[in-house]
Design a protein around this motif. Sequence first.
Motif, PDB file in Angstrom:
ATOM      1  N   ILE A 189      39.698  51.582-112.619  1.00 61.09           N
ATOM      2  CA  ILE A 189      39.512  50.829-113.857  1.00 61.09           C
ATOM      3  C   ILE A 189      40.210  49.478-113.697  1.00 61.09           C
ATOM      4  CG2 ILE A 189      39.966  50.739-116.334  1.00 61.09           C
ATOM      5  CD1 ILE A 189      37.953  52.845-115.645  1.00 61.09           C
ATOM      6  N   HIS A 190      39.428  48.410-113.732  1.00 60.53           N
ATOM      7  CA  HIS A 190      39.949  47.049-113.570  1.00 60.53           C
ATOM      8  C   HIS A 190      40.093  46.382-114.931  1.00 60.53           C
ATOM      9  CE1 HIS A 190      39.012  46.467-109.100  1.00 60.53           C
ATOM     10  NE2 HIS A 190      38.530  47.673-109.388  1.00 60.53           N
ATOM     11  N   TRP A 191      41.144  45.602-115.090  1.00 62.66           N
ATOM     12  CA  TRP A 191      41.237  44.705-116.239  1.00 62.66           C
ATOM     13  C   TRP A 191      41.154  43.249-115.780  1.00 62.66           C
ATOM     14  CZ3 TRP A 191      45.062  48.034-114.653  1.00 62.66           C
ATOM     15  CH2 TRP A 191      46.198  47.477-114.058  1.00 62.66           C
ATOM     16  N   ARG A 192      41.157  43.054-114.480  1.00 66.21           N
ATOM     17  CA  ARG A 192      40.893  41.762-113.857  1.00 66.21           C
ATOM     18  C   ARG A 192      39.979  41.992-112.652  1.00 66.21           C
ATOM     19  NH1 ARG A 192      43.895  37.181-114.199  1.00 66.21           N
ATOM     20  NH2 ARG A 192      43.541  36.855-111.972  1.00 66.21           N
ATOM     21  N   LEU A 193      39.228  40.941-112.296  1.00 61.73           N
ATOM     22  CA  LEU A 193      38.420  41.035-111.086  1.00 61.73           C
ATOM     23  C   LEU A 193      39.300  40.993-109.846  1.00 61.73           C
ATOM     24  CD1 LEU A 193      35.503  38.573-111.947  1.00 61.73           C
ATOM     25  CD2 LEU A 193      35.385  41.071-111.878  1.00 61.73           C
ATOM     26  N   LEU A 198      44.994  34.499-108.681  1.00 65.91           N
ATOM     27  CA  LEU A 198      43.624  34.019-108.595  1.00 65.91           C
ATOM     28  C   LEU A 198      43.039  33.874-110.000  1.00 65.91           C
ATOM     29  CD1 LEU A 198      42.352  36.211-105.622  1.00 65.91           C
ATOM     30  CD2 LEU A 198      43.179  33.858-105.549  1.00 65.91           C
ATOM     31  N   THR A 199      42.407  32.743-110.255  1.00 68.28           N
ATOM     32  CA  THR A 199      41.835  32.474-111.575  1.00 68.28           C
ATOM     33  C   THR A 199      40.405  33.010-111.630  1.00 68.28           C
ATOM     34  OG1 THR A 199      41.210  30.265-110.791  1.00 68.28           O
ATOM     35  CG2 THR A 199      43.256  30.455-112.041  1.00 68.28           C
ATOM     36  N   GLU A 200      39.972  33.403-112.821  1.00 71.81           N
ATOM     37  CA  GLU A 200      38.672  34.038-112.962  1.00 71.81           C
ATOM     38  C   GLU A 200      38.188  33.949-114.401  1.00 71.81           C
ATOM     39  OE1 GLU A 200      39.800  38.660-113.739  1.00 71.81           O
ATOM     40  OE2 GLU A 200      40.031  37.966-111.687  1.00 71.81           O
ATOM     41  N   PRO A 201      36.880  34.236-114.634  1.00 72.55           N
ATOM     42  CA  PRO A 201      36.346  34.202-115.994  1.00 72.55           C
ATOM     43  C   PRO A 201      36.943  35.323-116.854  1.00 72.55           C
ATOM     44  CG  PRO A 201      34.586  34.156-114.348  1.00 72.55           C
ATOM     45  CD  PRO A 201      35.842  34.504-113.628  1.00 72.55           C
ATOM     46  N   LYS A 202      36.968  35.096-118.146  1.00 71.35           N
ATOM     47  CA  LYS A 202      37.379  36.134-119.089  1.00 71.35           C
ATOM     48  C   LYS A 202      36.280  37.197-119.185  1.00 71.35           C
ATOM     49  CE  LYS A 202      41.157  33.960-120.317  1.00 71.35           C
ATOM     50  NZ  LYS A 202      42.486  34.486-119.909  1.00 71.35           N
ATOM     51  N   PHE A 203      36.670  38.384-119.633  1.00 70.91           N
ATOM     52  CA  PHE A 203      35.704  39.482-119.710  1.00 70.91           C
ATOM     53  C   PHE A 203      34.508  39.118-120.579  1.00 70.91           C
ATOM     54  CE2 PHE A 203      33.784  43.242-121.526  1.00 70.91           C
ATOM     55  CZ  PHE A 203      33.606  44.062-120.421  1.00 70.91           C
ATOM     56  N   ASN A 204      34.751  38.475-121.717  1.00 71.23           N
ATOM     57  CA  ASN A 204      33.656  38.151-122.632  1.00 71.23           C
ATOM     58  C   ASN A 204      32.623  37.231-121.980  1.00 71.23           C
ATOM     59  OD1 ASN A 204      34.693  39.747-124.652  1.00 71.23           O
ATOM     60  ND2 ASN A 204      35.719  38.053-125.724  1.00 71.23           N
ATOM     61  N   ILE A 265      29.344  25.124-111.171  1.00 69.52           N
ATOM     62  CA  ILE A 265      30.104  25.088-112.427  1.00 69.52           C
ATOM     63  C   ILE A 265      31.292  26.048-112.337  1.00 69.52           C
ATOM     64  CG2 ILE A 265      30.038  25.714-114.885  1.00 69.52           C
ATOM     65  CD1 ILE A 265      27.118  24.741-114.914  1.00 69.52           C
ATOM     66  N   LEU A 266      31.038  27.250-111.832  1.00 71.03           N
ATOM     67  CA  LEU A 266      32.098  28.251-111.714  1.00 71.03           C
ATOM     68  C   LEU A 266      33.118  27.858-110.654  1.00 71.03           C
ATOM     69  CD1 LEU A 266      29.874  31.456-111.956  1.00 71.03           C
ATOM     70  CD2 LEU A 266      31.451  30.603-113.697  1.00 71.03           C
TER      71      LEU A 266
END
Length: 387
Positions: A189-193, A198-204, A265-266
């Motif tokens: 179970i991940h709560w982050r990628l 490391l920066t990443e998009p929010k879940f939403n 963009i990402l």
Amino acid sequence: MDNNSKLDLSIIPKELRLLLEIMKAETKDIIKSSKQEFISEIDWELFLQLARHHRVYPVIYSKLINIDKRLIPKNVMQSLYQAYQKNTFQMLYLSGEMEQISKLFTENQINLLYLKGPVIAADLYGDISLRTSKDLDILIPIDSLEKAEKILLSIGYEKEVVPNILNEWKWRFHHVVYYHPKKNIELEIHWRLQPCPLTEPKFNELWERKRKGTITSYPVYFLGKEDLFLYLVSHGARHGWFRLRWLLDIDQMIRKGLNLDEINILLNKYQNRHIVGQALILASELLNTPIKADLKKLSEGNDSKKLAQNTIYFIKETETLANIMSTKYYKRYLFSLLSSGQKFFYSLILFYPSSSDAKILSLPKSFHLLYFPLRPLLWAWRKTRKT
């Protein structure tokens, strides 16, 4: 790729070279007559070990069944077939669990996205038997962790012990492992990628771009195409691409086509252009992945080439990830993946107390704040005991 991107592959053993030749072959004429003399010198036990280690034996088997049977020893083909068959049953088994978990979580108002597993295999290869997966990886919002844990424990899963000093799990980890002893299934179970920093998009954001799987009757969701591409790139880079299966995933995604505007963009937002370049160079050099001119620009620059070259050391090995991660070479490599801002944040995390401090000096929970001033001393003590 241009000649400046050419990698030094001299340290790769001939058995791994043959594995790569088979993986990148696009026709039934996988092993041309000019290669037959080369095949006679192959250590087939090492070849099988590499195929299993890199988790590419399903693809290898699916290609070798189309060639002259006299070229490959019978016992090698039998071993590959047995591994292929076992993996097919495993993927079908995981598909059933994937559907059940999706139903349970959705009924309890938990949004979930699958990061790997059968749904990804179907999307990338069109056939779940062509990709391996030992477990299921799920991403959920961090505020749903407690509810998810109750659900999993209620259906027989057991939670792996997570070290926790002053909520360090939020900083040092990005997933927790659950294991079902009767089903013999591992669930992450991940709560982050990816782990900090490391920066990443929010879940939403990821949820808005999600896709729906096609292999189950109950809806199963996974990452959008460009999000999945960047996740697989980051995951492969962070692990030094020590399994070729991850690179084969990238090859499949590039061949199917990507939206470069969305990727740019990402990339501009999350500062990981250099590792995309690394993946493109590796895929092109090792698998002959066709890189179009607009995508090729992402691989320009010495940083990407240097990162790609550094991974050859990991790719040629058959060590476990735990052994690789314990080496100084890997730690230096991992640090080199970070941007300047990420390196600064990573350095700050080093000052945050960890469970290793508690192993040396156990303090009551009410005194855990003392680990902050004590951490330099405890760190020095650990280093002294190692020497």
